[in-house]
Design an enzyme around this catalytic site. Structure first.
Site, mmCIF file in Angstrom:
data_model
loop_
_atom_site.group_PDB
_atom_site.id
_atom_site.type_symbol
_atom_site.label_atom_id
_atom_site.label_comp_id
_atom_site.label_asym_id
_atom_site.label_seq_id
_atom_site.Cartn_x
_atom_site.Cartn_y
_atom_site.Cartn_z
ATOM 1 N N ARG A 133 30.689 -22.376 18.916
ATOM 2 C CA ARG A 133 29.655 -22.978 19.745
ATOM 3 C C ARG A 133 28.606 -21.948 20.195
ATOM 4 N NH1 ARG A 133 34.591 -24.710 22.226
ATOM 5 N NH2 ARG A 133 34.157 -23.258 23.927
ATOM 6 N N ASP A 182 20.196 -24.573 1.847
ATOM 7 C CA ASP A 182 20.108 -23.385 2.684
ATOM 8 C C ASP A 182 18.648 -23.273 3.122
ATOM 9 O OD1 ASP A 182 19.915 -20.855 3.809
ATOM 10 O OD2 ASP A 182 21.314 -19.940 2.405
ATOM 11 N N GLN A 200 18.545 -16.487 13.698
ATOM 12 C CA GLN A 200 18.644 -15.035 13.837
ATOM 13 C C GLN A 200 17.277 -14.451 14.203
ATOM 14 O OE1 GLN A 200 17.251 -13.035 11.175
ATOM 15 N NE2 GLN A 200 17.981 -11.042 11.862
ATOM 16 N N PHE A 251 20.064 -13.989 0.803
ATOM 17 C CA PHE A 251 20.944 -13.198 1.656
ATOM 18 C C PHE A 251 22.397 -13.439 1.271
ATOM 19 C CE2 PHE A 251 23.141 -12.571 5.840
ATOM 20 C CZ PHE A 251 22.972 -11.200 5.882
ATOM 21 N N LYS A 305 13.981 -14.945 12.230
ATOM 22 C CA LYS A 305 13.635 -16.275 11.737
ATOM 23 C C LYS A 305 12.456 -16.893 12.486
ATOM 24 C CE LYS A 305 16.895 -16.269 8.628
ATOM 25 N NZ LYS A 305 17.485 -14.945 8.858
ATOM 26 N N HIS A 332 15.321 -20.046 5.955
ATOM 27 C CA HIS A 332 13.935 -19.564 6.011
ATOM 28 C C HIS A 332 12.936 -20.695 6.276
ATOM 29 C CE1 HIS A 332 14.693 -15.831 3.179
ATOM 30 N NE2 HIS A 332 15.418 -15.800 4.287
ATOM 31 N N TYR A 337 43.249 -29.693 24.777
ATOM 32 C CA TYR A 337 44.187 -28.903 23.986
ATOM 33 C C TYR A 337 44.761 -29.668 22.797
ATOM 34 C CZ TYR A 337 43.918 -25.277 27.516
ATOM 35 O OH TYR A 337 43.455 -24.285 28.352
ATOM 36 N N ARG A 369 38.677 -29.911 17.645
ATOM 37 C CA ARG A 369 38.813 -31.052 18.555
ATOM 38 C C ARG A 369 38.115 -32.282 17.995
ATOM 39 N NH1 ARG A 369 37.453 -26.712 22.428
ATOM 40 N NH2 ARG A 369 39.356 -26.163 23.571
#
Length: 405
Positions: free
Chosen positions: A243, A168, A194, A97, A197, A171, A233, A226
């Site tokens: 996230r 990767d 996704q 992909f 999957k 899959h 902040y 962070r």
């Protein structure tokens, strides 16, 4: 004797259906509980999200797991944390992909395409060394379709040249090599959740690692830069909000409970389907290699030889097979380096050297796979029964009887 093909109005061979995703009231209840709690977001990477990260790390046998919005971002987090700099080169396969290569561009680095092995469609480790230059910094092997790469050979080259290895494993949920989960061999392993999957919450990603420094950097990058000792902040690194939500996390926790059983079934069906397809002239299942492994069959792939099917083009063969009820695809239309972004040098704001020219790239095995050979059967079909596998093979026989001279 010829019979009418389903594409021409005949009865289809495969009678069953293969719904995906698989779920029941446990998933519904888990999501409902989060909705009722009002704690939908993930402001400090805690609660259900942290619980799933621990579950996934334990499942894979890794020290850390960092969730994020998708598998593309998980690759990008790992690559940046590995310390690449603008102009560095990263070796990737051309048969995968787009994200495997596009995240390299996003990191202001240069994807270097190395061809795939004709028997497995995974990165050909024998061709790695020839692609390494003084600018090479990392290798991203793809466990394509859920079949393990030759990690011993890849890691041997990487160690020799002091290169980072990011697996990767988009899959490869639940797949194993020598009893070890994929994603745990290199410096980091990237997963996608996704919709298609083997483990899914619609979208989402995860990167795993045993490296403390990589974990700290990736955890910061996915949480707007962070750090644990800082205030809300305080932003120490150039990260972003990558996230996932509590809703995704509880879905994934429930789906993870099903993964081993589903993976075992896919693996058994894949082995059985091999025995059915190997005798068919013109059909060659991809090799599983010689090492002990558990294939999770995100895709079941075979090579198609049109000369044994009356010179029927692959595209027409796949249309006929689909009409017979086999959930299948012709796969990628061409290797990644032929995508417009590479051919037209649409780098936009990314600092890719002007000298980079993908018009000169040619990977013969990947090009044959795309144009003529590769046929994919989807993972949810591999959750069928043995009689379903029988019907997949019979559908191919039926087409051959009708088109071969």
């Amino acid at each position: 004797m010829k019979e009418q093909l389903a594409i021409n109005g005949g009865d289809r061979v495969v009678k069953g259906s293969f719904p995906w995703p698989v779920f029941d009231e446990q998933e519904v209840q888990a999501v409902a509980d989060i909705v009722r709690s009002g704690q939908w977001g993930n402001p400090d990477c805690d609660g259900a999200v942290a619980a799933f990260e621990r579950e996934f790390a334990d499942y894979c046998g890794s020290t850390y797991a960092i969730s994020c919005v998708n598998g593309s971002v998980s690759l990008r987090l790992a690559l940046i944390a590995c310390g690449v700099r603008p102009g560095d080169e990263v070796i990737v396969p051309p048969y995968t992909f787009i994200a495997t290569a596009s995240v390299v561009l996003e990191a202001n680095c240069v994807p270097v395409f190395v061809d795939i092995d004709p028997d497995t469609y995974n990165l050909d480790a024998t061709k790695l060394e020839a692609a390494i230059t003084e600018r090479t910094r990392a290798i991203i092997p793809v466990h394509f379709a859920g079949l393990p790469c030759d990690m011993d050979a890849i890691l041997s080259v990487a160690r020799r040249y002091n290169l980072r290895v990011i697996e990767d494993a988009a899959h490869a949920h639940g797949a194993e090599l020598n009893g070890k989960k994929l994603g745990t061999f290199g410096d980091a392993g990237s997963f996608s959740f996704q919709s298609s999957k083997n483990l899914t919450s619609g979208e989402g990603g995860m990167v795993i690692t045993n490296d403390d420094a990589l974990y700290q950097t990736m955890n910061s990058l996915r949480n707007v830069g962070r750090l644990p000792h800082g205030q809300w902040y305080d932003h120490f690194n150039p990260g972003c909000n990558y996230r996932i939500t509590q809703l995704q996390a509880v879905l994934l926790s429930q789906q993870l409970k099903r993964l081993d059983e589903q993976t075992i079934l896919r693996n058994e069906n894949g082995l059985y389907l091999d025995t059915l397809l190997e005798p068919i002239d013109g059909i060659t299942p991809l090799s599983r290699g010689a090492l002990p492994l558990r294939h999770c069959y995100h895709l079941y792939i075979f090579r198609y030889d049109k000369t044994r099917f009356g010179d029927l083009p692959k595209k027409e063969f796949v249309a006929m097979l689909s009409a017979e009820g086999v959930p299948c695809s012709a796969g990628y239309p061409h290797p990644l380096y032929k995508q417009p972004v590479f051919q037209q040098k649409n780098w936009m704001c990314y600092a890719i050297p002007d000298s980079v020219d993908y018009a000169q790239v040619s990977c013969d095995v990947a090009e044959r796979a795309c144009a003529d050979e590769a046929v994919w059967i989807f993972q949810h079909a591999m959750l069928g029964s043995r009689s379903d596998m029988d019907s997949f093979a019979e559908a191919i026989h039926k087409i051959q009887r009708n088109v071969a001279s």
